[in-house]
Design a protein around this motif. Structure first.
Motif, short mmCIF file in Angstrom:
data_model
loop_
_atom_site.label_atom_id
_atom_site.label_comp_id
_atom_site.label_asym_id
_atom_site.label_seq_id
_atom_site.Cartn_x
_atom_site.Cartn_y
_atom_site.Cartn_z
N ILE A 159 5.12 31.22 69.63
CA ILE A 159 5.60 30.88 70.97
C ILE A 159 5.58 29.38 71.19
O ILE A 159 6.52 28.80 71.74
CB ILE A 159 4.75 31.62 72.04
N ILE A 160 4.51 28.74 70.76
CA ILE A 160 4.38 27.29 70.99
C ILE A 160 5.41 26.51 70.18
O ILE A 160 5.83 25.42 70.59
CB ILE A 160 2.94 26.82 70.70
N ALA A 177 0.69 33.15 69.14
CA ALA A 177 0.60 31.95 69.99
C ALA A 177 1.33 30.78 69.32
O ALA A 177 2.04 30.02 69.98
CB ALA A 177 -0.86 31.59 70.24
N GLU A 178 1.19 30.66 68.01
CA GLU A 178 1.86 29.59 67.29
C GLU A 178 3.37 29.79 67.30
O GLU A 178 4.14 28.83 67.45
CB GLU A 178 1.35 29.51 65.85
N ALA A 190 1.39 31.84 75.41
CA ALA A 190 0.70 31.34 74.21
C ALA A 190 -0.79 31.25 74.47
O ALA A 190 -1.60 31.61 73.61
CB ALA A 190 1.26 29.96 73.84
#
Length: 149
Positions: free
Chosen positions: A119-120, A116-117, A104
């Motif tokens: 994954i997070i 990234a969002e 991320a």
């Protein structure tokens, strides 16, 4: 009215007596079962090597009988293996979380905030340790700052 109360008292007495008898039977069975189990264990531990060879099916090599000391050692080893497995599983989970946080963070560095969002969002913040929470919060902050721009 008194006959009804008398019937209720008799039925309560019968249920109580039945529970007491069943509990007494369980206690007796447990006592004799434990005694029998202890006797069987002592008998198997006291078998001499010559008796063990006689009970074998004419095999060329007789396997040595475990001693009480080796039984304790085996139990200790089994406990050690169990604790090492659980520790290994915990470390694998921690590595997986760090891998997700790292990827991320990598996506943020190349300005791919949506990935990234995604994954997070796979990470549950409540299951993180303190160091992981710091990195998690930093990544969330960077994602939110990127969305505001």
């Amino acid at each position: 009215m008194s006959k009804r109360n008398n019937k209720q008292n008799n039925s309560m007495f019968i249920y109580t007596a039945l529970i007491f008898v069943v509990a007494l039977i369980f206690i007796i069975l447990a006592f004799f079962g434990q005694t029998n189990l202890s006797n069987l264990r002592n008998e198997t531990e006291n078998i001499s090597p010559s008796e063990a060879v006689q009970t074998e099916d004419a095999s060329a090599e007789a396997t040595p009988q475990p001693t009480p000391a080796s039984n304790e050692e085996l139990a200790i080893m089994a406990n050690t293996i169990s604790s090492l497995r659980s520790e290994n599983d915990d470390l694998k989970r921690s590595i997986t979380v760090y891998d997700l946080l790292l990827s991320a963070n990598g996506y943020i560095s190349v300005d791919n905030l949506n990935e990234a969002e995604n994954i997070i969002n796979k990470i549950d913040r409540n299951n993180l340790n303190d160091d992981q929470k710091i990195l998690f919060d930093q990544i969330i902050t960077k994602i939110n700052e990127g969305k505001e721009e």
